[in-house]
Design a protein around this motif. Structure first.
Motif, PDB file in Angstrom:
ATOM      1  N   PRO A  51     -78.158  -3.822  22.731  1.00 37.46           N
ATOM      2  CA  PRO A  51     -76.948  -3.564  23.276  1.00 37.46           C
ATOM      3  C   PRO A  51     -76.243  -5.000  23.041  1.00 37.46           C
ATOM      4  CG  PRO A  51     -78.607  -2.794  24.784  1.00 37.46           C
ATOM      5  CD  PRO A  51     -79.199  -3.336  23.823  1.00 37.46           C
ATOM      6  N   MET A  52     -74.828  -4.605  22.946  1.00 38.78           N
ATOM      7  CA  MET A  52     -73.729  -5.714  22.759  1.00 38.78           C
ATOM      8  C   MET A  52     -74.031  -6.662  21.473  1.00 38.78           C
ATOM      9  SD  MET A  52     -71.651  -5.611  25.074  1.00 38.78           S
ATOM     10  CE  MET A  52     -71.006  -7.457  25.476  1.00 38.78           C
ATOM     11  N   SER A  53     -74.889  -6.647  20.808  1.00 40.62           N
ATOM     12  CA  SER A  53     -75.477  -7.598  19.912  1.00 40.62           C
ATOM     13  C   SER A  53     -75.759  -7.005  18.393  1.00 40.62           C
ATOM     14  CB  SER A  53     -76.740  -8.413  20.583  1.00 40.62           C
ATOM     15  OG  SER A  53     -77.448  -9.149  19.589  1.00 40.62           O
ATOM     16  N   ARG A  54     -76.716  -5.928  18.334  1.00 46.62           N
ATOM     17  CA  ARG A  54     -77.081  -5.667  17.090  1.00 46.62           C
ATOM     18  C   ARG A  54     -77.526  -4.205  16.918  1.00 46.62           C
ATOM     19  NH1 ARG A  54     -79.736  -8.592  12.792  1.00 46.62           N
ATOM     20  NH2 ARG A  54     -80.198 -10.246  14.030  1.00 46.62           N
ATOM     21  N   ILE A  55     -76.971  -3.744  15.912  1.00 48.01           N
ATOM     22  CA  ILE A  55     -77.443  -2.306  15.247  1.00 48.01           C
ATOM     23  C   ILE A  55     -77.774  -2.303  13.973  1.00 48.01           C
ATOM     24  CG2 ILE A  55     -76.269   0.018  15.205  1.00 48.01           C
ATOM     25  CD1 ILE A  55     -73.980  -0.969  17.109  1.00 48.01           C
ATOM     26  N   VAL A  56     -78.984  -1.589  13.582  1.00 49.01           N
ATOM     27  CA  VAL A  56     -79.475  -1.347  12.463  1.00 49.01           C
ATOM     28  C   VAL A  56     -79.480  -0.098  12.003  1.00 49.01           C
ATOM     29  CG1 VAL A  56     -80.950  -2.184  10.747  1.00 49.01           C
ATOM     30  CG2 VAL A  56     -80.618  -3.681  12.547  1.00 49.01           C
ATOM     31  N   THR A  57     -78.959   0.495  10.990  1.00 47.01           N
ATOM     32  CA  THR A  57     -79.278   1.823  10.497  1.00 47.01           C
ATOM     33  C   THR A  57     -79.687   1.967   8.897  1.00 47.01           C
ATOM     34  OG1 THR A  57     -77.021   2.077   9.473  1.00 47.01           O
ATOM     35  CG2 THR A  57     -77.079   2.331  11.911  1.00 47.01           C
ATOM     36  N   THR A  58     -80.499   3.029   8.615  1.00 47.79           N
ATOM     37  CA  THR A  58     -80.527   2.989   7.477  1.00 47.79           C
ATOM     38  C   THR A  58     -80.576   4.537   6.898  1.00 47.79           C
ATOM     39  OG1 THR A  58     -82.347   2.726   5.650  1.00 47.79           O
ATOM     40  CG2 THR A  58     -83.080   3.480   7.774  1.00 47.79           C
ATOM     41  N   SER A  59     -80.314   4.708   5.671  1.00 43.66           N
ATOM     42  CA  SER A  59     -80.100   6.257   4.977  1.00 43.66           C
ATOM     43  C   SER A  59     -81.624   6.412   4.387  1.00 43.66           C
ATOM     44  CB  SER A  59     -78.853   6.223   4.015  1.00 43.66           C
ATOM     45  OG  SER A  59     -79.089   5.315   2.907  1.00 43.66           O
ATOM     46  N   SER A  60     -82.557   5.917   4.330  1.00 43.44           N
ATOM     47  CA  SER A  60     -83.788   6.103   3.592  1.00 43.44           C
ATOM     48  C   SER A  60     -84.707   6.861   4.716  1.00 43.44           C
ATOM     49  CB  SER A  60     -84.325   4.789   3.157  1.00 43.44           C
ATOM     50  OG  SER A  60     -83.448   4.247   2.036  1.00 43.44           O
ATOM     51  N   LEU A  61     -84.315   6.949   5.952  1.00 46.28           N
ATOM     52  CA  LEU A  61     -85.354   7.683   6.817  1.00 46.28           C
ATOM     53  C   LEU A  61     -84.383   8.320   7.727  1.00 46.28           C
ATOM     54  CD1 LEU A  61     -87.344   4.465   8.327  1.00 46.28           C
ATOM     55  CD2 LEU A  61     -87.985   6.381   6.619  1.00 46.28           C
ATOM     56  N   GLY A  62     -84.562   9.423   8.210  1.00 46.85           N
ATOM     57  CA  GLY A  62     -83.942  10.503   9.172  1.00 46.85           C
ATOM     58  C   GLY A  62     -84.415  10.164  10.595  1.00 46.85           C
ATOM     59  N   ALA A  63     -83.831  10.984  11.334  1.00 53.21           N
ATOM     60  CA  ALA A  63     -84.510  11.180  12.576  1.00 53.21           C
ATOM     61  C   ALA A  63     -85.894  10.971  12.831  1.00 53.21           C
ATOM     62  CB  ALA A  63     -84.093  12.586  13.337  1.00 53.21           C
ATOM     63  N   GLY A  64     -86.473  10.275  13.739  1.00 55.85           N
ATOM     64  CA  GLY A  64     -87.950  10.029  13.855  1.00 55.85           C
ATOM     65  C   GLY A  64     -88.549   9.142  12.885  1.00 55.85           C
ATOM     66  N   TRP A  65     -87.769   8.640  11.903  1.00 54.88           N
ATOM     67  CA  TRP A  65     -88.006   7.495  10.934  1.00 54.88           C
ATOM     68  C   TRP A  65     -88.958   8.470   9.525  1.00 54.88           C
ATOM     69  CZ3 TRP A  65     -90.771   3.969  14.801  1.00 54.88           C
ATOM     70  CH2 TRP A  65     -89.912   3.042  15.481  1.00 54.88           C
ATOM     71  N   ARG A  66     -88.516   9.750   9.630  1.00 51.39           N
ATOM     72  CA  ARG A  66     -89.030  10.437   8.492  1.00 51.39           C
ATOM     73  C   ARG A  66     -88.425  10.251   7.319  1.00 51.39           C
ATOM     74  NH1 ARG A  66     -91.810  14.954   8.358  1.00 51.39           N
ATOM     75  NH2 ARG A  66     -91.227  15.584  10.518  1.00 51.39           N
ATOM     76  N   PRO A  67     -89.321   9.706   6.221  1.00 51.87           N
ATOM     77  CA  PRO A  67     -88.401   9.570   4.774  1.00 51.87           C
ATOM     78  C   PRO A  67     -87.536  10.601   4.381  1.00 51.87           C
ATOM     79  CG  PRO A  67     -90.834   9.033   4.906  1.00 51.87           C
ATOM     80  CD  PRO A  67     -90.492   9.625   6.061  1.00 51.87           C
ATOM     81  N   GLN A  68     -86.539  10.061   3.639  1.00 52.20           N
ATOM     82  CA  GLN A  68     -85.580  11.221   3.264  1.00 52.20           C
ATOM     83  C   GLN A  68     -84.894  10.629   1.853  1.00 52.20           C
ATOM     84  OE1 GLN A  68     -82.677  11.975   6.133  1.00 52.20           O
ATOM     85  NE2 GLN A  68     -81.268  10.090   5.819  1.00 52.20           N
ATOM     86  N   GLU A  69     -84.536  11.332   1.063  1.00 54.55           N
ATOM     87  CA  GLU A  69     -83.737  11.056  -0.164  1.00 54.55           C
ATOM     88  C   GLU A  69     -82.397  10.943   0.164  1.00 54.55           C
ATOM     89  OE1 GLU A  69     -84.860  12.122  -4.198  1.00 54.55           O
ATOM     90  OE2 GLU A  69     -85.632  14.118  -2.963  1.00 54.55           O
ATOM     91  N   SER A  70     -81.422  10.117   0.007  1.00 55.81           N
ATOM     92  CA  SER A  70     -80.231   9.707   0.116  1.00 55.81           C
ATOM     93  C   SER A  70     -79.498   9.462  -1.356  1.00 55.81           C
ATOM     94  CB  SER A  70     -80.031   8.515   0.954  1.00 55.81           C
ATOM     95  OG  SER A  70     -78.621   7.991   1.113  1.00 55.81           O
ATOM     96  N   TRP A  71     -78.254   9.792  -1.156  1.00 59.76           N
ATOM     97  CA  TRP A  71     -77.233   9.571  -2.326  1.00 59.76           C
ATOM     98  C   TRP A  71     -76.930   8.182  -2.577  1.00 59.76           C
ATOM     99  CZ3 TRP A  71     -72.236   7.690  -2.003  1.00 59.76           C
ATOM    100  CH2 TRP A  71     -71.681   7.758  -0.578  1.00 59.76           C
ATOM    101  N   LEU A  72     -77.178   7.458  -1.594  1.00 60.31           N
ATOM    102  CA  LEU A  72     -76.806   6.038  -1.333  1.00 60.31           C
ATOM    103  C   LEU A  72     -77.780   5.065  -0.501  1.00 60.31           C
ATOM    104  CD1 LEU A  72     -74.787   3.729  -2.162  1.00 60.31           C
ATOM    105  CD2 LEU A  72     -73.380   4.268  -0.055  1.00 60.31           C
ATOM    106  N   PRO A  73     -78.968   4.863  -0.992  1.00 58.35           N
ATOM    107  CA  PRO A  73     -80.091   4.245   0.026  1.00 58.35           C
ATOM    108  C   PRO A  73     -79.409   3.063   0.342  1.00 58.35           C
ATOM    109  CG  PRO A  73     -81.026   5.173  -1.881  1.00 58.35           C
ATOM    110  CD  PRO A  73     -79.623   5.260  -2.309  1.00 58.35           C
ATOM    111  N   MET A  74     -79.452   2.761   1.662  1.00 56.29           N
ATOM    112  CA  MET A  74     -79.141   1.281   2.169  1.00 56.29           C
ATOM    113  C   MET A  74     -79.275   1.440   3.467  1.00 56.29           C
ATOM    114  SD  MET A  74     -74.908   1.929   2.836  1.00 56.29           S
ATOM    115  CE  MET A  74     -74.530   3.305   3.756  1.00 56.29           C
ATOM    116  N   THR A  75     -79.665  -0.124   3.748  1.00 56.91           N
ATOM    117  CA  THR A  75     -79.602  -0.329   5.288  1.00 56.91           C
ATOM    118  C   THR A  75     -78.692  -1.376   5.803  1.00 56.91           C
ATOM    119  OG1 THR A  75     -82.369  -0.153   5.091  1.00 56.91           O
ATOM    120  CG2 THR A  75     -81.381  -1.507   6.887  1.00 56.91           C
ATOM    121  N   ALA A  76     -77.796  -1.012   6.858  1.00 51.40           N
ATOM    122  CA  ALA A  76     -76.858  -1.801   7.486  1.00 51.40           C
ATOM    123  C   ALA A  76     -77.366  -2.422   8.856  1.00 51.40           C
ATOM    124  CB  ALA A  76     -75.587  -0.712   7.540  1.00 51.40           C
ATOM    125  N   PHE A  77     -76.894  -3.819   8.764  1.00 49.83           N
ATOM    126  CA  PHE A  77     -77.106  -4.409   9.934  1.00 49.83           C
ATOM    127  C   PHE A  77     -75.691  -4.772  10.433  1.00 49.83           C
ATOM    128  CE2 PHE A  77     -81.666  -6.242   9.730  1.00 49.83           C
ATOM    129  CZ  PHE A  77     -81.924  -5.490   8.942  1.00 49.83           C
TER     130      PHE A  77
END
Lengths: 157, 157
Positions: B81-107
């Motif tokens: 909260p109020m500080s940091r959010i990290v997302t990725t397109s290489s995993l889906g809900a529950g951290w299941r691996p998934q293919e992405s048209w643009l694999p990235m992790t955003a901090f």
């Protein structure tokens, strides 16, 4: 982070290991211990990275007696002491996306079962083909053998 | 989980947004707010999943005035909260691996800067080609425009 089993996509083994949870955790949490039980013998494990915390690198490299090799870089998604370890091959150190020959996320959980440990390895795949391929590679036999090795190693710690 | 910038692989924008950090956070943490500034207008955002916690699904779907579409399922790796959010397109809900048209992790990080907010978006890619493709798609312009929209939206909350 808990997970829900999807039988079409996931593989799971649950075993009660006859070793206290503190020792099962100890066998997991130190690379010098981990390499002793990590892959089915006579294959051997080299632990190339073991930064045992959320976002830390986890990289094992296995060698077989016939010259076979298996390279498995990945990352820890969660490390909850004595309770849960989550790793994935779809991200590397620092959560950087990476390609993997076997994309998966593994949830390892440990619970007390009397003086023993209920040990669950749940592996999530991205599609049915990945799950099928992993099963056909010998998931149940391979991970089962490693669990037996872990049980014996932890009990002797 | 902190990250280290690798200039060969990563893209980053740092901006001081003239809005208090509490409002920038508020604009991020509610999908009804998020969709108002998430993609460069006149494109619109549909938030298909927003389970704002570690391991929770994060799925945006964007539509352009010319019929263009961009589907971006992913997951939250960290929500501090109020500080940091990290997302990725290489995993889906529950951290299941998934293919992405643009694999990235955003901090995404937010820090106080007087009464304003120092806002950093650092995006990790798996190889130089992915970084190059993302930059050529208009990363700096696109994310920069969204930051301006976020600034204006948050300041008015």
């Amino acid at each position: 982070m808990s997970s829900t089993l999807n039988p079409a996509l996931d593989l799971e083994i649950v075993r009660v290991l006859r070793a206290p949870r503190a020792l099962v955790w100890k066998a997991w949490s130190d690379p010098d211990h981990l390499k002793q039980w990590w892959c089915p013998k006579p294959w051997t494990t080299e632990v190339r990275a073991f930064d045992f915390r959320t976002g830390g690198a986890f990289h094992t490299f296995m060698r077989g007696p016939d010259g076979g090799e298996s390279d498995n870089p990945g990352v820890f998604l969660e490390v909850t002491p004595m309770s849960r370890i989550v790793t994935t091959s779809s991200l590397g150190a620092g959560w950087r996306p990476q390609e993997s020959w076997l994309p998966m996320t593994a949830f390892i959980t440990m619970e007390d079962e009397g003086g023993s440990t209920r040990y669950t390895a749940r592996v999530l795949h991205r599609d049915e083909a990945s799950r099928k391929r992993h099963e056909e590679m010998g998931f149940y036999e391979g991970w089962g053998t490693c669990m037996s090795q872990l049980e014996a190693y932890a009990a002797a710690l």
